[in-house]
Design an enzyme around this catalytic site. Structure first.
Site, PDB file in Angstrom:
ATOM      1  N   HIS A   1      -8.303   8.281   2.611  1.00  0.00           N
ATOM      2  CA  HIS A   1      -7.512   9.579   2.629  1.00  0.00           C
ATOM      3  C   HIS A   1      -8.306  10.756   2.313  1.00  0.00           C
ATOM      4  O   HIS A   1      -9.370  10.525   1.735  1.00  0.00           O
ATOM      5  CB  HIS A   1      -6.255   9.747   1.827  1.00  0.00           C
ATOM      6  CG  HIS A   1      -6.746   9.398   0.445  1.00  0.00           C
ATOM      7  ND1 HIS A   1      -6.808   8.006   0.028  1.00  0.00           N
ATOM      8  CD2 HIS A   1      -7.131  10.137  -0.860  1.00  0.00           C
ATOM      9  CE1 HIS A   1      -7.120   8.168  -1.433  1.00  0.00           C
ATOM     10  NE2 HIS A   1      -7.208   9.401  -1.688  1.00  0.00           N
TER      11      HIS A   1
ATOM     12  N   ASP B   1      -0.009  16.736  -1.511  1.00  0.00           N
ATOM     13  CA  ASP B   1      -0.338  15.753  -2.542  1.00  0.00           C
ATOM     14  C   ASP B   1       0.868  16.078  -3.635  1.00  0.00           C
ATOM     15  O   ASP B   1       1.251  17.229  -3.846  1.00  0.00           O
ATOM     16  CB  ASP B   1      -1.729  16.106  -3.042  1.00  0.00           C
ATOM     17  CG  ASP B   1      -2.211  15.138  -3.961  1.00  0.00           C
ATOM     18  OD1 ASP B   1      -3.258  14.473  -3.652  1.00  0.00           O
ATOM     19  OD2 ASP B   1      -1.618  15.180  -5.219  1.00  0.00           O
TER      20      ASP B   1
ATOM     21  N   CYS C   1       0.891  -1.202   0.038  1.00  0.00           N
ATOM     22  CA  CYS C   1       0.053   0.081  -0.059  1.00  0.00           C
ATOM     23  C   CYS C   1       0.973   1.359  -0.046  1.00  0.00           C
ATOM     24  O   CYS C   1       1.659   1.402   0.950  1.00  0.00           O
ATOM     25  CB  CYS C   1      -0.806  -0.209   1.063  1.00  0.00           C
ATOM     26  SG  CYS C   1      -1.825   1.562   1.424  1.00  0.00           S
TER      27      CYS C   1
ATOM     28  N   HIS D   1      -4.525   1.122   8.451  1.00  0.00           N
ATOM     29  CA  HIS D   1      -4.792   0.804   6.928  1.00  0.00           C
ATOM     30  C   HIS D   1      -6.277   0.594   7.100  1.00  0.00           C
ATOM     31  O   HIS D   1      -6.744  -0.517   7.511  1.00  0.00           O
ATOM     32  CB  HIS D   1      -4.111  -0.231   6.294  1.00  0.00           C
ATOM     33  CG  HIS D   1      -4.644  -0.350   4.919  1.00  0.00           C
ATOM     34  ND1 HIS D   1      -3.942   0.146   3.925  1.00  0.00           N
ATOM     35  CD2 HIS D   1      -5.517  -1.126   4.304  1.00  0.00           C
ATOM     36  CE1 HIS D   1      -4.592  -0.173   2.680  1.00  0.00           C
ATOM     37  NE2 HIS D   1      -5.719  -0.813   3.039  1.00  0.00           N
TER      38      HIS D   1
ATOM     39  N   ASN E   1     -12.323  10.630  -1.818  1.00  0.00           N
ATOM     40  CA  ASN E   1     -13.286   9.497  -2.925  1.00  0.00           C
ATOM     41  C   ASN E   1     -13.151   8.257  -2.726  1.00  0.00           C
ATOM     42  O   ASN E   1     -12.245   7.696  -2.032  1.00  0.00           O
ATOM     43  CB  ASN E   1     -12.207   9.785  -4.191  1.00  0.00           C
ATOM     44  CG  ASN E   1     -12.117  11.286  -4.727  1.00  0.00           C
ATOM     45  OD1 ASN E   1     -12.959  12.087  -4.935  1.00  0.00           O
ATOM     46  ND2 ASN E   1     -10.723  11.749  -5.206  1.00  0.00           N
TER      47      ASN E   1
ATOM     48  N   CYS F   1       0.453   3.370   3.235  1.00  0.00           N
ATOM     49  CA  CYS F   1       1.349   2.877   4.298  1.00  0.00           C
ATOM     50  C   CYS F   1       2.672   3.012   4.303  1.00  0.00           C
ATOM     51  O   CYS F   1       3.371   3.267   5.295  1.00  0.00           O
ATOM     52  CB  CYS F   1       0.846   1.292   4.507  1.00  0.00           C
ATOM     53  SG  CYS F   1      -0.832   0.786   5.008  1.00  0.00           S
TER      54      CYS F   1
ATOM     55  N   HIS G   1      -8.705  14.569   1.122  1.00  0.00           N
ATOM     56  CA  HIS G   1      -7.870  15.743   0.447  1.00  0.00           C
ATOM     57  C   HIS G   1      -8.660  17.243   1.465  1.00  0.00           C
ATOM     58  O   HIS G   1      -9.508  17.307   1.335  1.00  0.00           O
ATOM     59  CB  HIS G   1      -8.275  15.939  -0.811  1.00  0.00           C
ATOM     60  CG  HIS G   1      -7.944  14.588  -1.861  1.00  0.00           C
ATOM     61  ND1 HIS G   1      -6.979  14.668  -2.641  1.00  0.00           N
ATOM     62  CD2 HIS G   1      -8.794  13.453  -1.904  1.00  0.00           C
ATOM     63  CE1 HIS G   1      -7.071  13.425  -3.296  1.00  0.00           C
ATOM     64  NE2 HIS G   1      -7.981  12.584  -2.950  1.00  0.00           N
TER      65      HIS G   1
HETATM   66  P1  DGP Z   1      -7.475   9.664  -4.860  1.00  0.00           P
HETATM   67  O1  DGP Z   1      -7.786  10.047  -6.294  1.00  0.00           O
HETATM   68  O2  DGP Z   1      -8.806  10.612  -3.965  1.00  0.00           O
HETATM   69  O3  DGP Z   1      -7.094   8.061  -4.453  1.00  0.00           O
HETATM   70  O4  DGP Z   1      -6.195  10.605  -4.467  1.00  0.00           O
HETATM   71  C1  DGP Z   1      -4.905   9.855  -4.268  1.00  0.00           C
HETATM   72  C2  DGP Z   1      -4.013  11.127  -4.417  1.00  0.00           C
HETATM   73  O5  DGP Z   1      -2.795  10.839  -4.038  1.00  0.00           O
HETATM   74  C3  DGP Z   1      -3.910  11.801  -5.774  1.00  0.00           C
HETATM   75  O6  DGP Z   1      -4.282  13.244  -5.656  1.00  0.00           O
HETATM   76  C4  DGP Z   1      -2.197  12.050  -6.115  1.00  0.00           C
HETATM   77  C5  DGP Z   1      -1.673  11.496  -4.526  1.00  0.00           C
HETATM   78  N1  DGP Z   1      -0.672  10.761  -4.697  1.00  0.00           N
HETATM   79  C6  DGP Z   1      -0.274   9.484  -5.355  1.00  0.00           C
HETATM   80  N2  DGP Z   1       0.850   9.040  -5.346  1.00  0.00           N
HETATM   81  C7  DGP Z   1       1.600   9.639  -4.281  1.00  0.00           C
HETATM   82  C8  DGP Z   1       2.786   9.761  -3.879  1.00  0.00           C
HETATM   83  O7  DGP Z   1       3.631   8.976  -4.060  1.00  0.00           O
HETATM   84  N3  DGP Z   1       2.904  10.967  -2.996  1.00  0.00           N
HETATM   85  C9  DGP Z   1       2.090  11.956  -2.796  1.00  0.00           C
HETATM   86  N4  DGP Z   1       2.467  12.999  -1.965  1.00  0.00           N
HETATM   87  N5  DGP Z   1       0.878  12.019  -3.327  1.00  0.00           N
HETATM   88  C10 DGP Z   1       0.524  10.837  -3.883  1.00  0.00           C
END
Ligand code: DGP
Length: 112
Positions: free
Chosen positions: A98, A29, A3, A45, A85, A6, A100
């Site tokens: 998560h 993000d 994950c 998790h 989401n 995680c 946002h």
């Molecule tokens: P969602 O689409 O709601 O599952 O959002 C996942 C978010 O996670 C997306 O806005 C981009 C962010 N994200 C994905 N991979 C990484 C990462 O490796 N590091 C960070 N900081 N954010 C990430």
């Protein structure tokens, strides 16, 4: 478990941390949709909102206690949006719960 979030919580993948407590970890993000775009995740998790139940909902309450602290820290007094989401139709891409936290500018009235 393989994950991404995680691994971020564990420090195995680097992230830009903005907040941490016993229950939650918040970081910027990687693909910001607004001047401030932070993700806050439970350290344990939980796959998505669908996975919240009476045994883990206290952690979610802790997250929602942390969000106003983060908003103040990030100077979001003008307002901000909290989004989670859940599932494929909502385009959830990381299967670890998560929220946002999006702000730092006037946001659109569009929710979907
Ligand atoms: P969602 O689409 O709601 O599952 O959002 C996942 C978010 O996670 C997306 O806005 C981009 C962010 N994200 C994905 N991979 C990484 C990462 O490796 N590091 C960070 N900081 N954010 C990430």
């Amino acid at each position: 478990m393989d994950c991404l979030f995680c691994k971020i919580v564990a420090g195995d993948i680097p992230s830009s941390k903005v907040y941490e407590d016993e229950y939650a970890y918040a970081f910027r993000d990687i693909n910001p949709q607004a001047p401030v775009h932070i993700l806050i995740v439970p350290k344990e998790h939980i796959p998505s909102v669908d996975g919240i139940n009476s045994s883990n909902s206290a952690v979610v309450a802790k997250i929602f206690e942390a969000i106003p602290k983060i908003a103040a820290q990030e100077d979001l007094g003008g307002g901000y949006r909290v989004i989670s989401n859940c599932g494929d139709n909502a385009c959830q891409s990381v299967k670890h719960l998560h929220f946002h936290i999006v702000g730092g500018a006037q946001l659109s009235e569009q929710m979907a």
